[in-house]
Design a protein around this motif. Structure first.
Motif, mmCIF file in Angstrom:
data_model
loop_
_atom_site.group_PDB
_atom_site.id
_atom_site.type_symbol
_atom_site.label_atom_id
_atom_site.label_comp_id
_atom_site.label_asym_id
_atom_site.label_seq_id
_atom_site.Cartn_x
_atom_site.Cartn_y
_atom_site.Cartn_z
ATOM 1 N N TRP A 174 0.823 -1.211 0.000
ATOM 2 C CA TRP A 174 0.000 0.000 0.000
ATOM 3 C C TRP A 174 0.854 1.258 0.000
ATOM 4 C CZ3 TRP A 174 -5.272 0.411 -0.472
ATOM 5 C CH2 TRP A 174 -5.987 -0.802 -0.466
ATOM 6 N N SER A 175 2.059 1.205 0.523
ATOM 7 C CA SER A 175 2.887 2.425 0.499
ATOM 8 C C SER A 175 3.386 2.729 -0.905
ATOM 9 C CB SER A 175 4.069 2.260 1.460
ATOM 10 O OG SER A 175 4.952 1.247 1.008
ATOM 11 N N ASP A 176 3.531 1.710 -1.756
ATOM 12 C CA ASP A 176 4.039 1.928 -3.110
ATOM 13 C C ASP A 176 2.940 2.395 -4.079
ATOM 14 O OD1 ASP A 176 6.594 1.301 -2.411
ATOM 15 O OD2 ASP A 176 6.446 -0.824 -2.956
ATOM 16 N N ARG A 177 1.691 2.392 -3.662
ATOM 17 C CA ARG A 177 0.609 2.770 -4.579
ATOM 18 C C ARG A 177 0.583 4.285 -4.797
ATOM 19 N NH1 ARG A 177 -4.599 -1.110 -3.201
ATOM 20 N NH2 ARG A 177 -3.466 -3.125 -3.328
ATOM 21 N N ASP A 178 0.220 4.659 -6.051
ATOM 22 C CA ASP A 178 0.172 6.086 -6.397
ATOM 23 C C ASP A 178 -0.910 6.803 -5.619
ATOM 24 O OD1 ASP A 178 2.235 5.707 -8.167
ATOM 25 O OD2 ASP A 178 0.904 5.340 -9.884
ATOM 26 N N GLU A 179 -2.047 6.127 -5.426
ATOM 27 C CA GLU A 179 -3.126 6.789 -4.717
ATOM 28 C C GLU A 179 -2.738 7.096 -3.279
ATOM 29 O OE1 GLU A 179 -4.391 2.381 -5.163
ATOM 30 O OE2 GLU A 179 -3.291 3.933 -6.297
ATOM 31 N N THR A 180 -1.855 6.239 -2.692
ATOM 32 C CA THR A 180 -1.392 6.530 -1.330
ATOM 33 C C THR A 180 -0.514 7.765 -1.328
ATOM 34 O OG1 THR A 180 -1.438 4.169 -0.787
ATOM 35 C CG2 THR A 180 -0.157 5.586 0.658
ATOM 36 N N SER A 181 0.384 7.874 -2.342
ATOM 37 C CA SER A 181 1.246 9.044 -2.430
ATOM 38 C C SER A 181 0.413 10.293 -2.680
ATOM 39 C CB SER A 181 2.269 8.844 -3.547
ATOM 40 O OG SER A 181 3.067 9.979 -3.724
ATOM 41 N N ALA A 182 -0.589 10.194 -3.583
ATOM 42 C CA ALA A 182 -1.445 11.344 -3.873
ATOM 43 C C ALA A 182 -2.245 11.740 -2.645
ATOM 44 C CB ALA A 182 -2.369 11.016 -5.041
#
Length: 604
Positions: A67-75
């Motif tokens: 989950w930390s590598d997902r773009d939505e988490t970064s966004a």
């Protein structure tokens, strides 16, 4: 103690010792071996449980990294999506299905920007316990590392419940290597989840926080140190349960510890105990049967013949009838022993008859001896009477002879002294010879009287002073030079001690002349004895004469002189006082320098 009783005691003692040894073997070897196997199995169960917990940790870490590598988490973290946006990436249903109970997101400066707590029923709480944030800042996002420690995962406890934590960095939107923050996920190891692990592993395990201030009973220091170093301790609690204990180190930089305990039943051990008990009971029963059989056999073949032998010997001893014999029954050894006893009875009977004959002979000899003793007593009485009469006649004879001889000598000496006044020089020479002979004869008679007195009436010993006795003897010789040294000493003697000194002084004057110097000295030779020395500077005593100078009328062939009875009387008196006397040189090794007579007396 009877043989029968002793035999039974020996058999019972042997049985008891055998059972004790058997119990020791079963307890120390068989049961201990099974105990070691169970401890190894329990240790393996603890390791399996710890491995399952580590598997849970890795599962949470994998989910967090995904989950930390997902773009939505970064966004979501960088603000592209709002915090309260319902379409946020961390949907409660998804997190619940993944077994995630806590989600926390931190920005690049280490500040908490998002938190979510998911309850078992699926409800969401946007706030998390402050204690959880403290644990994360002590482990995943420590002081000085606001971006967090990538991949840090481990276990801790929250409100005394174990919790798995894992944290990974959230990459920024441009993927240029910078971190937008840190994502942390947590999973509580509730009792339901631990029960699931127990069902999977087919065991009963507990995982509780451990500290000396916690509710858990503290371990002793040695066990605690071994557990913290990774050791696993398996210990039998009783016959039905064995417990294995391990310890898991917490995720914090200042580590906390969680105690792992695995309880296992001991069915094999119990079955082995039952089997050993059955076998021991069977052996005991067989031993008792064996004991009874051995006792019966001993009674039949050994004890009964010995009892017959014992009864026969007692009957003979009580009656005194040596003609009675013991029946020869039993095995060869018993028969041989009985035969030997019967033979011994024959010999005793013969010896008793011989002894009776000998006693009769001794009685006859005793009667003869009694008669001889009576006859001897009568003869002894007659001899004593004859001896008394002989002594009486001898005393009368000696007194008469001494009286007559002394009177004759005194008359002869008187006439000689009277004739000396008118005689010429030549006649005076012979007159002096006659006076000397009469004086010498007078001394011999006096010495004989002294010896007779000593034999008939032994002197009574009492304390006397040597100096007082010497004073009387010295005053009677005013023309002689005497020298005394340490002589005023008390000794055990009597007034006859003056006779000793008189004879010694006369002997010195006889051989040394009137110009001789006589010395008397005394010295201690022990705590009880004193040695007295009478010395002179006369011609001395030759070495060959010293051993026999105290004999009666000892003669010196070289000097043609006689020592008469004087020194013999000295020896008799000194020995009657309990001392001894010897002849010596005044100067050691040189007889010509003068004589020394040394004798010992006991101190008073």
């Amino acid at each position: 103690m009877k043989v029968r009783t002793r035999t039974r005691l020996i058999l019972v003692a042997t049985l008891v010792i055998f059972l004790i040894i058997l119990s020791f073997i079963t307890q120390s070897l068989i049961l201990q071996s099974f105990n070691v196997l169970e401890q190894k199995e329990t240790t393996a169960n603890v390791q399996k449980f710890v491995a399952q917990v580590n598997s849970q940790v890795e599962n949470v870490a994998a989910t967090c990294k995904d989950w930390s590598d997902r773009d939505e988490t970064s966004a979501f973290i960088t603000g592209t999506q709002g915090v309260n946006n319902p379409t946020a990436p961390f949907q409660p249903i998804s997190m619940k299905n993944l077994g995630i109970d806590y989600i926390l997101a931190y920005n690049s400066s280490g500040s908490l920007v998002f938190s979510e707590a998911i309850s078992p029923d699926g409800t969401v709480d946007r706030s998390v316990p402050q204690e959880l944030d403290g644990i994360i800042h002590d482990s995943i996002i420590p002081e000085g590392s606001p971006g967090g420690v990538a991949g840090r995962r481990g276990i801790s406890y929250l409100n005394n419940d174990p919790i798995i934590l894992a944290g990974y960095p959230i990459p920024s939107g441009n993927r240029m290597g910078s971190s937008a923050g840190t994502l942390v996920m947590g999973r509580l190891l509730t009792q339901d989840r631990i029960d699931n692990l127990d069902q999977i592993l087919q065991m009963s395990a507990t995982l509780v926080p451990y500290s000396r201030t916690a509710n858990v009973q503290p371990l002793n220091a040695d066990v605690e140190n071994r557990l913290k170093k990774g050791a696993i301790i398996a210990q039998a609690m009783n016959d039905t349960r064995i417990e294995g204990t391990g310890m898991i180190t917490g995720i914090e930089n200042k580590p906390t510890f969680l105690l792992v305990r695995v309880d296992s039943t001991r069915p094999v051990y119990q079955e082995v105990e039952k089997s050993i008990l059955i076998v021991a009971t069977a052996i005991m029963v067989l031993s008792i049967v064996f004991l009874v059989v051995v006792q019966l056999l001993l009674q039949r073949f050994i004890l009964a013949p010995l009892s017959t032998l014992d009864t026969g010997m007692k009957a003979i001893g009580k009656s005194g009838d040596l003609e009675q014999r013991i029946p020869e029954r039993g095995d060869e050894e018993i028969v041989s022993l009985t035969r030997s006893l019967n033979q011994m009875l024959n010999e005793i009977q013969q010896q008793r008859d011989e002894l009776r004959d000998l006693l009769d002979e001794i009685q006859q000899q005793r009667d003869d001896l009694s008669s001889a003793r009576q006859e001897l007593a009568d003869r002894n009485n007659r001899l004593e009477e004859l001896n008394r009469k002989a002594n009486l006649y001898l005393d009368i004879y000696l007194d008469a002879i001494s009286y007559e001889i002394l009177n004759s000598l005194m008359g002869l000496r008187g006439y000689a002294e009277l004739f000396r006044e008118t005689a010429g020089p030549k006649e005076k020479y012979f007159i002096e010879k006659i006076i000397g002979v009469t004086q010498k004869s007078n001394e011999v008679i006096r010495n004989i009287e002294t010896i007779s007195h000593i034999y008939k009436t032994p002197p009574e010993i009492r304390p006397v002073n040597i100096g007082d006795i010497l004073k009387k003897e010295i005053e009677s010789r005013p023309d002689v030079h005497f020298r005394m040294d340490n002589c005023y000493r008390n000794v055990l003697a009597n007034d006859m001690l003056g006779v000793v000194f008189d004879n010694l002084f006369s002997n010195s004057l006889k051989f040394g002349g009137t110009g001789v110097t006589i010395g008397i000295s005394a010295r201690d030779i022990s705590d009880q004895d004193i040695e007295i020395s009478v010395t002179d500077d006369g011609p001395g005593i030759p070495d060959v004469m010293k051993p026999r100078i105290f004999d009666r009328f000892a003669h010196d062939k070289k000097t043609r002189s006689s020592y008469g009875l004087g020194l013999h009387i000295v020896k008799m008196l000194i020995e009657s006082y309990g001392g001894n006397v010897r002849a010596d040189d005044r100067v050691a090794g040189d007889p010509k320098q003068g004589a020394a007579i040394r004798f010992t007396l006991r101190k008073a």
